[in-house]
Enzyme design. Structure first.
Site, mmCIF file in Angstrom:
data_model
loop_
_atom_site.group_PDB
_atom_site.id
_atom_site.type_symbol
_atom_site.label_atom_id
_atom_site.label_comp_id
_atom_site.label_asym_id
_atom_site.label_seq_id
_atom_site.Cartn_x
_atom_site.Cartn_y
_atom_site.Cartn_z
ATOM 1 N N HIS A 212 1.551 5.088 4.401
ATOM 2 C CA HIS A 212 0.668 5.684 3.393
ATOM 3 C C HIS A 212 1.066 7.123 3.093
ATOM 4 O O HIS A 212 1.199 7.517 1.930
ATOM 5 C CB HIS A 212 -0.781 5.625 3.865
ATOM 6 C CG HIS A 212 -1.348 4.247 3.857
ATOM 7 N ND1 HIS A 212 -2.604 3.939 4.346
ATOM 8 C CD2 HIS A 212 -0.827 3.068 3.432
ATOM 9 C CE1 HIS A 212 -2.830 2.649 4.207
ATOM 10 N NE2 HIS A 212 -1.772 2.104 3.663
ATOM 11 N N SER B 297 0.810 -1.222 0.000
ATOM 12 C CA SER B 297 0.000 0.000 0.000
ATOM 13 C C SER B 297 0.841 1.268 0.000
ATOM 14 O O SER B 297 0.458 2.277 -0.599
ATOM 15 C CB SER B 297 -0.957 0.006 1.189
ATOM 16 O OG SER B 297 -0.267 -0.152 2.407
#
Length: 512
Positions: A485, A433
């Site tokens: 992230h 991610s």
């Protein structure tokens, strides 16, 4: 009547034949290679549930999905063809799962032995009735694992495994398990309190545990429970031969009850599924156009499967995306065949195969900054990241080209890993991610500075809001590495800015 015979001949009877063949084939495969030969390196939960859940889709996608189109199914409110595919898969999956339970129990007899040492002479047996045994209760070895489960990982499951050695039987262990499930939405302090309460309650139960009440013993095969007991053994026996350890768990019920009524339910569940599919086949009309195309063996139009497989073709339209998708899938398959839990591996398991954590990186294991970006903490984690990668790749693959796309992905993944260890001191971080957020950082830069043409920008804003914005928002509620992230997103935005400064005209031309 003629229409009914067409539907039965072209759809229903092929479904019956393929279903029966699939159920029998998997059970035969399992019986030969796992039970008799013992050469499958897969855990029991994978063989008992996840493979039976997945395997029916192979014959459905290869042979039955084309036949389903012969039926005139209304598509109002959704994809009617997929509903039929799902019903067929369910009709095969349930009997296969039930049959695995029966197959495991029916393939072994109860072996009577005078003492625990004699169990070693029956290497391929599973159930033992022991005449006399004694335990070294002064050597109780504990090991605790925690795994998430449920929708959105809403539950946290504690397992306390206690391995106790039998006397006069080297490498044979009595296994006791205590379990507790709590909400994974609790804050860290509440989880710590619940964990301590669980340990204290387990210690009280252990003091009154009746070790001699076992009616018979079950020898554990390759499973998470066996790994838990081995973890306990390894706490006091470093470098122990894991394959040479025999874990026996006590069973208090009667052995004759272990078969219950699984065999009957195999046929009952298949009968119910077959009847439901019979109704689903006979009620709709016939799509004459699809019937003619099927008889002429014409290729399907609007073939979702074909479009999906294009994403996995390194020579197809999304070359770079395909390579990265296949790499992530390949690593997950290696994890699966290595015996890791495919739904919720423990942090220690992830760390052992290359997960990212500050302590290891700071002692020189810098490769973890990259390897962790291809490791995933379960099947759902993998699927979500594959979707994000596929959507991002669809926008950027042709614009950046193979070299720049893959290089940007890797650089953003490494920066995301660095951000994770800077923010979290003792968290094991894994997943693509961070690298994917890097791609979305590039998309954000290309959107703001108008590299994408006007007609695409509304789509990119929606994608950024739903995927990137939604993921960041959920990350504030815990369980998600938002540091990675943000690190990936910012690094991607910077890379996007550099590309715009150096290649703006070329990028705009490719984006048209």
């Amino acid at each position: 009547m003629n229409r009914l015979s067409i539907k039965l001949r072209e759809v229903y009877f092929p479904f019956l034949i393929i279903s029966i063949a699939t159920i029998l084939s998997y059970n035969l495969f399992r019986w030969i290679f796992d039970i008799k030969l013992g050469i499958l390196p897969l855990k029991e939960d994978l063989l008992n549930f996840w493979i039976p859940f997945a395997i029916p889709w192979v014959p459905i996608l290869l042979w039955l999905r084309r036949r389903i189109r012969i039926l005139k199914i209304s598509r109002k409110g959704g994809d009617g063809n997929f509903a039929y595919q799902f019903a067929m898969a369910l009709a095969m999956t349930v009997p296969i799962i039930i049959s695995q339970n029966y197959l495991q129990k029916a393939s072994y007899d109860l072996i009577f032995v005078n003492n625990i040492q004699q169990t070693k002479a029956h290497e391929k047996e599973k159930y033992f009735k022991v005449n006399t045994y004694s335990l070294d209760k002064g050597t109780l070895l504990p090991y605790v694992t925690s795994r998430t489960s449920g929708k959105y990982n809403s539950r946290l499951n504690f397992h306390l495994y206690i391995s106790c050695p039998f006397k006069n039987a080297e490498n044979v262990w009595y296994g006791i398990t205590f379990k507790k499930t709590i909400s994974n939405r609790l804050n860290d302090h509440e989880k710590d309190v619940a964990y301590k309460n669980f340990i204290q309650a387990s210690e009280r139960k252990l003091k009154t545990y009746r070790f001699q009440n076992a009616n018979y013993f079950q020898k554990l095969g390759n499973s998470d429970d066996r790994d838990g007991f081995l973890g306990a053994i390894k706490t006091a026996n470093k470098g122990v031969d894991e394959k040479g350890q025999i874990i026996l768990v006590p069973k208090m019920e009667s052995f004759v009850d272990k078969h219950d009524n699984s065999f009957t339910w195999i046929f009952a569940s298949f009968g119910i599924g077959a009847f439901v599919l019979l109704l689903m086949t006979t009620l709709p009309g016939i799509n004459k156009k699809e019937l003619n195309n099927f008889k002429k063996r014409k290729d399907l139009k609007d073939d979702d499967l074909k479009e999906f497989l294009e994403y996995l073709n390194p020579m197809g339209p999304y070359k770079s995306t395909s390579i990265l998708l296949l790499l992530n899938i390949a690593v997950f398959l290696v994890m699966m065949f290595s015996g890791l839990n495919i739904i919720s591996p423990t942090p220690q398991e992830l760390l052992e195969i290359g997960g990212n954590r500050r302590a290891e990186v700071m002692t020189g294991e810098f490769s973890r900054l990259l390897t962790s970006t291809f490791i995933h903490g379960g099947l759902l984690h993998l699927v979500m990241n594959l979707v994000g990668l596929g959507l991002g790749g669809m926008l950027l693959d042709s614009i950046l080209g193979r070299f720049q796309f893959i290089l940007s992905y890797i650089l953003c993944g490494i920066v995301a890993s660095i951000a994770s260890i800077l923010w979290y001191e003792n968290t094991v971080s894994v997943g693509a991610s961070g690298a994917i957020f890097g791609l979305y950082g590039i998309i954000l830069a290309f959107t703001i500075f108008k590299i994408f043409p006007r007609y695409m920008r509304s789509t990119t804003w929606i994608l950024l809001g739903l995927y990137a914005g939604g993921s960041l928002l959920f990350g504030f509620f815990g369980g998600i590495d938002n540091a990675a992230h943000f690190g990936g997103l910012i690094s991607g935005f910077v890379i996007g800015g550099i590309l715009i400064v150096t290649q703006k005209e070329a990028l705009m031309q490719k984006a048209k």
